[in-house]
Structure formats: C-alpha cells, structure tokens
Design a protein around this motif. Structure first.
Motif, PDB file in Angstrom:
ATOM      1  N   ARG A   1     -39.979  -4.076 -16.686  1.00 32.69           N
ATOM      2  CA  ARG A   1     -39.914  -3.418 -17.986  1.00 32.69           C
ATOM      3  C   ARG A   1     -39.596  -1.940 -17.851  1.00 32.69           C
ATOM      4  O   ARG A   1     -38.752  -1.411 -18.563  1.00 32.69           O
ATOM      5  N   ILE A   2     -40.279  -1.272 -16.946  1.00 32.33           N
ATOM      6  CA  ILE A   2     -40.102   0.184 -16.904  1.00 32.33           C
ATOM      7  C   ILE A   2     -39.417   0.668 -15.633  1.00 32.33           C
ATOM      8  O   ILE A   2     -39.156   1.850 -15.482  1.00 32.33           O
ATOM      9  N   GLY A   3     -39.121  -0.253 -14.700  1.00 34.27           N
ATOM     10  CA  GLY A   3     -38.533   0.166 -13.439  1.00 34.27           C
ATOM     11  C   GLY A   3     -37.137   0.748 -13.606  1.00 34.27           C
ATOM     12  O   GLY A   3     -36.399   0.370 -14.511  1.00 34.27           O
ATOM     13  N   VAL A   4     -36.819   1.650 -12.728  1.00 29.95           N
ATOM     14  CA  VAL A   4     -35.493   2.258 -12.725  1.00 29.95           C
ATOM     15  C   VAL A   4     -34.661   1.574 -11.649  1.00 29.95           C
ATOM     16  O   VAL A   4     -35.073   1.543 -10.486  1.00 29.95           O
ATOM     17  N   PRO A   5     -33.502   1.021 -12.006  1.00 30.16           N
ATOM     18  CA  PRO A   5     -32.691   0.359 -10.992  1.00 30.16           C
ATOM     19  C   PRO A   5     -32.054   1.368 -10.038  1.00 30.16           C
ATOM     20  O   PRO A   5     -31.514   2.382 -10.466  1.00 30.16           O
ATOM     21  N   MET A   6     -32.116   1.082  -8.773  1.00 28.58           N
ATOM     22  CA  MET A   6     -31.510   1.953  -7.762  1.00 28.58           C
ATOM     23  C   MET A   6     -30.697   1.095  -6.813  1.00 28.58           C
ATOM     24  O   MET A   6     -31.079  -0.035  -6.508  1.00 28.58           O
ATOM     25  N   SER A   7     -29.578   1.653  -6.341  1.00 30.10           N
ATOM     26  CA  SER A   7     -28.764   0.942  -5.360  1.00 30.10           C
ATOM     27  C   SER A   7     -28.892   1.607  -4.002  1.00 30.10           C
ATOM     28  O   SER A   7     -28.891   2.827  -3.897  1.00 30.10           O
TER      29      SER A   7
END
Lengths: 210, 210
Positions: free
Chosen positions: B17-23
DNA sequence: CGGGCGCTTGACGGCAATCAATCGTAGTGG
DNA sequence: CCACTACGATTGATTGCCGTCAAGCGCCCG
C-alpha cells in the motif's frame, strides 16, 4: 515424569505465572516429533535438546535449551522435532489456552515473538558454525560459545560427544581429536570429559574466528 | 537506482500500500552489512541474496529472496548481512515509521511476524541441508527445492555457481561436478548452465532425501 | 575475431569419515 | 572392597570425498 512443588517463580513472566512445574529424568522425552504442539515450556534447571530422526540414521540437532529458555513453540501446529532431556530437568509447562485466559492475547504474542526471535538468531549462529569449514574451527566456536554463555572459567558440558558431533556436523571421533588437539596446544583444559576450562581465551577466539 | 511507476499493487498488504517501488540493477547493493535497518522491502521481480563478508574471504549466504518475499527486517536495529540484487530487480520499500502511521502497530507486527517465521523456517531448512553430509545430496536438495518452489518443470537458476556453492557450503568445482553427475545419470537436464529441467523427479527426491 | 568471464574437467593432496582397538570411568554383583 | 561389565571417550590405521591448483571449454560482447 513427576511434579515438583518448590520452584522459584518469576511472576513477571506469563509462563512462570501459570506454568506447571514438571520434572524429567535424563533421556526422557518431553514431546515427540510430529505431536501436536499445544504446550509451551520454560526451562528451570537442566538442559534439553531438540532433534529430528532421519531415515538414514543421521540425527540433526535443532538446538540446546538452558535454564531461562522458552521452547516448544512451533510455527505450524505440530512439533517438527522431538525434545529430550539431556540431564535431569525441571521445566514449567503452560498451555496456550491457559495463557490466553490468564494473560491475554497481547502477552502471549510477546512471549512467542521473543522465543521466535531467539530461535532465529540461534539458527543463524548455527548456520555460520556449519559453514565454517574446518573441524577445529567448529569445535573451537562451540566451546567458546558455551564459555561465554556462562561467565565462569570452568564450564560443564551438558551433552556428550555424540550430541556435540551431531550439532557440529562431525563424527564423534573427529570431535574427540579436535578436543585433544586444543588441549595439547594449551588453549583449553578438560578436567573430565564433561568439564573444561578455558586457558587461553584469545587463542580460542582466534581459532573460532572467521 | 531509479524509481519505477507501473507496478502492480496489492492493497491488502501494508508494504504494497505505501511502499515506494525501486529498481536495482544486477549486482547492485540494496543495503550494506552494518547499516541501520529502518526500511522493509518486498520483492516484486528479480532475486536478491543476503550475505556476510568474513575476514578470511568466505562468504556465507543467508538466504535468497524471490517475488513476494519480504526481507530487510532485523531483530536488532542494524543489518547483520548485506543484500544484493542477483538480477535486475524491482522492490517495494517502506519505512517502519510510515507503516506505523499508515497501518498502525497491529498490522506492522503481523507483517514482522510473518516475515520472521518465514526466515526461521528457511534457516532451519538451510541447516538440514548443510548437515546432510554428501555434496551430491546437498546439490540435489537445492535443485529439488527450486523445482518445487516454481511448479514448472523447467527452472531458471537465479544465481551463478559461486552463489550456489556459498549457500551449500561447497566449492564451485564440486557443485559443477555434482551437476554433471546428476545430468549423466539422467535425473536432471541442463539446457544451459542457468536453466534446467527435472527428468526423473522420484530419483531426485531419493537423492535429496534423508 | 579476440578477449574476458563463468563453467567444466582433470590431477593431486589433505582432511575428515570409517573401521577397529584400547582406555577410562561408572555402575553392578560377588 | 574388588573384580567384572558396559558404555562412552580416545587413539590409531586406512579409505574416500572434496578442496585445491591448473588447464580447457563455451558463451557473450565488444
């Protein structure tokens, strides 16, 4: 298995408050592999080991539990390993139901959390011990671990050579040889085969290191 | 490290829900050994390994994490192992603070509980793998584990031989030999060195058994 | 096409397992 | 109290697996 009356109780702990003290003789089974897990235990005195029997006779050891430790929790509903008394033991046992009734969900959760975290840390330490390649390093680490668990210089070995060997992934002969070797290099001294003393802690740490 | 926008979200999960996607690119470090642990991660795609560097060059591998897995939690405040991307990865990251604010203590606790239980089970499985004595049993168990994690018959190896070797407590040469051996006995077939197919599951289970 | 990297294969040696015998201690009965 | 037994620990001899060192192969990428 008999019940004992005169046990020190620590009322700050849920198990201590409502647990029933039980005595087990050396080599007695506390619970078996595959049994339903509805009791939680807290060591008062003695030592317990958990282990699993495998088809080919090998017997991986899960862990050793000493006074104060909580064990018997499972993430599934049944015990994946059996628990046996290495020496005469006194153990408090409490059912989940009773703990829920007496302390509430919150306190039970906290208890489970602490025990699980401890198991995880212990499993990780065990892993690094097994990945260490040489037999001498494993034995040195093991003895060092025991020595720093108890502050004293003289340490009583709760387990025999076979249990050590199973835990370390070695044979009893190799464990024996390594102990002899550590002794003749003056690092430790075995007063009897169940009792030793660290003579050169720094050297022992070096051998255990990595 | 860059941010990505088009990620599938599962709103039933706090991190999702609140996570920030990172590559992360292959071989990039997600966090280092000893860093403070205030973020929690959830794999979206790719594979991550945790490992610890030791003085003598050995590198014990903690675990591999695949899509869906949660990692980065520590029982202490800092990371005891480093985490690196084995392949290009997309990972959701969320801070404890933000999760507390968004979901409350209860939901964060549940999340930590699940992840910790998973880690514990994984560590136990890893332990039994390392106690298995022979190299061929270890390799067979490892391949079998991968094969049953993905239901498919053809399995992609996320890691190279060195990572397998570190995980199994063997050398890369021994791993290679065992794979060759498994192949010539017709149990598995390697289409490339990173991709294999189980040809005789029963035989593989026998080899892995114990 | 050539270089680099990761994987495979081979030869050899070392460390720990195995097999086997002995020692030491504890427990038992004469 | 002392033999006698039983069991665990130690020690020795030998085997075998896996680690080490080294060369060769295959693949990807420039």
């Amino acid at each position: 298995m008999t019940c004992s009356e005169t046990i020190l109780r620590d009322d700050h702990d849920l198990i201590s408050r409502i647990g029933v003290p039980m005595s087990f003789a050396k080599d007695e089974e506390i619970y078996g592999q595959g049994e339903r897990a509805d009791l939680v235990y807290r060591m008062i005195s003695g030592t317990v080991r958990t282990s699993r029997f495998m088809a080919d006779g090998r017997r991986p050891i899960g862990d050793f539990y000493y006074p104060g430790d909580v064990f018997g929790l499972e993430t599934t509903g049944s015990h994946s390993m059996a628990a046996e008394a290495l020496s005469d033991c006194v153990i408090l046992a409490a059912s989940r139901q009773a703990m829920l009734a007496a302390g509430g969900e919150e306190e039970l959760k906290d208890l489970m959390w602490d025990a699980t975290v401890r198991d995880l840390e212990s499993a990780r330490e065990h892993l690094t011990l097994l990945v260490r390649k040489s037999a001498s390093e494993r034995v040195a680490s093991f003895l060092l671990g025991l020595a720093q668990r108890r502050g004293e210089t003289a340490v009583e070995l709760a387990m025999g050579r076979q249990d050590m060997a199973d835990y370390l992934g070695l044979t009893i002969e190799t464990v024996s040889r390594m102990i002899t070797q550590l002794q003749s290099s003056g690092v430790v001294e075995f007063e009897s085969c169940r009792r030793f003393r660290v003579r050169d802690r720094e050297a022992l740490e070096d051998l255990a290191a990595a």
